[in-house]
Design an enzyme around this catalytic site. Structure first.
Site, PDB file in Angstrom:
ATOM      1  N   GLN A  92       0.827  -1.204   0.000  1.00 28.52           N
ATOM      2  CA  GLN A  92       0.000   0.000   0.000  1.00 28.52           C
ATOM      3  C   GLN A  92       0.863   1.257   0.000  1.00 28.52           C
ATOM      4  O   GLN A  92       1.273   1.756   1.049  1.00 28.52           O
ATOM      5  CB  GLN A  92      -0.949  -0.001   1.199  1.00 28.52           C
ATOM      6  CG  GLN A  92      -1.955   1.117   1.100  1.00 28.52           C
ATOM      7  CD  GLN A  92      -3.136   0.916   2.006  1.00 28.52           C
ATOM      8  OE1 GLN A  92      -3.229  -0.039   2.758  1.00 28.52           O
ATOM      9  NE2 GLN A  92      -4.060   1.839   1.926  1.00 28.52           N
ATOM     10  N   PHE A  93       1.123   1.781  -1.195  1.00 33.24           N
ATOM     11  CA  PHE A  93       1.977   2.957  -1.329  1.00 33.24           C
ATOM     12  C   PHE A  93       1.364   4.192  -0.677  1.00 33.24           C
ATOM     13  O   PHE A  93       2.074   5.125  -0.315  1.00 33.24           O
ATOM     14  CB  PHE A  93       2.309   3.233  -2.801  1.00 33.24           C
ATOM     15  CG  PHE A  93       1.193   3.852  -3.593  1.00 33.24           C
ATOM     16  CD1 PHE A  93       1.128   5.234  -3.751  1.00 33.24           C
ATOM     17  CD2 PHE A  93       0.227   3.071  -4.195  1.00 33.24           C
ATOM     18  CE1 PHE A  93       0.104   5.809  -4.494  1.00 33.24           C
ATOM     19  CE2 PHE A  93      -0.789   3.636  -4.929  1.00 33.24           C
ATOM     20  CZ  PHE A  93      -0.852   5.012  -5.085  1.00 33.24           C
ATOM     21  N   THR A  94       0.051   4.201  -0.483  1.00 37.24           N
ATOM     22  CA  THR A  94      -0.602   5.380   0.092  1.00 37.24           C
ATOM     23  C   THR A  94      -0.245   5.607   1.561  1.00 37.24           C
ATOM     24  O   THR A  94      -0.554   6.657   2.113  1.00 37.24           O
ATOM     25  CB  THR A  94      -2.132   5.295  -0.061  1.00 37.24           C
ATOM     26  OG1 THR A  94      -2.603   4.121   0.601  1.00 37.24           O
ATOM     27  CG2 THR A  94      -2.539   5.272  -1.533  1.00 37.24           C
TER      28      THR A  94
END
Length: 148
Positions: free
Chosen positions: A78-80
């Site tokens: 999850q890059f967010t």
């Protein structure tokens, strides 16, 4: 590297209406990678997560680890998690690692969990995913490898 760890009684990840990973008892881990991360961060997080004692024993105290309860992991990249929301209303993701680097470290993270004897199910890196789970407790722990 950041990991959001949620204790779950069940969890699944779906891509294109197909369940591609599921566990019964264990952790849902959302993993974020930044451009400063390395294999040292992977090793640190894996050891912390595998031995983290957040499962309840027979007296209701958080004394048992993932290994103690023979739990599994549903691991989702999850890059967010590295969103910067300080300016404006749309987050910036410049702190997130480039996909090639992030995917390599994400795979190493999952491989090291498996090497510790943990059953690991995953999402699909870079795909739009639906993650469903039941958070028990609720218990949610955030670990940042830079805080060691």
């Amino acid at each position: 590297m950041k990991a959001v760890i949620q204790r779950a009684s069940n969890a699944s990840v779906t891509v294109d209406n197909q369940i591609i990973g599921a566990i019964d008892n264990g952790y849902v881990i959302l993993l974020g990678v930044t451009h400063e991360d390395s294999m040292e961060d992977v090793a640190y997080l894996v050891q912390k997560i595998v031995h983290l004692r957040i499962f309840e024993d027979e007296e209701g105290k958080m004394n048992w680890s993932l290994k103690d309860v023979n739990g599994g992991v549903l691991s989702v990249s999850q890059f967010t998690l590295y969103a910067d929301t300080r300016k404006g209303r749309r987050p910036s993701f410049v702190k997130s690692a480039r996909p090639e680097m992030a995917e390599t470290l994400y795979e190493q993270f999952n491989d090291q969990l498996k090497a510790e004897g943990i059953h690991v199910e995953t999402g699909e890196f870079g795909a739009m995913m639906d993650v469903q789970f039941t958070n028990v407790g609720p218990v949610t722990i955030i670990i940042d490898s830079k805080d060691k």
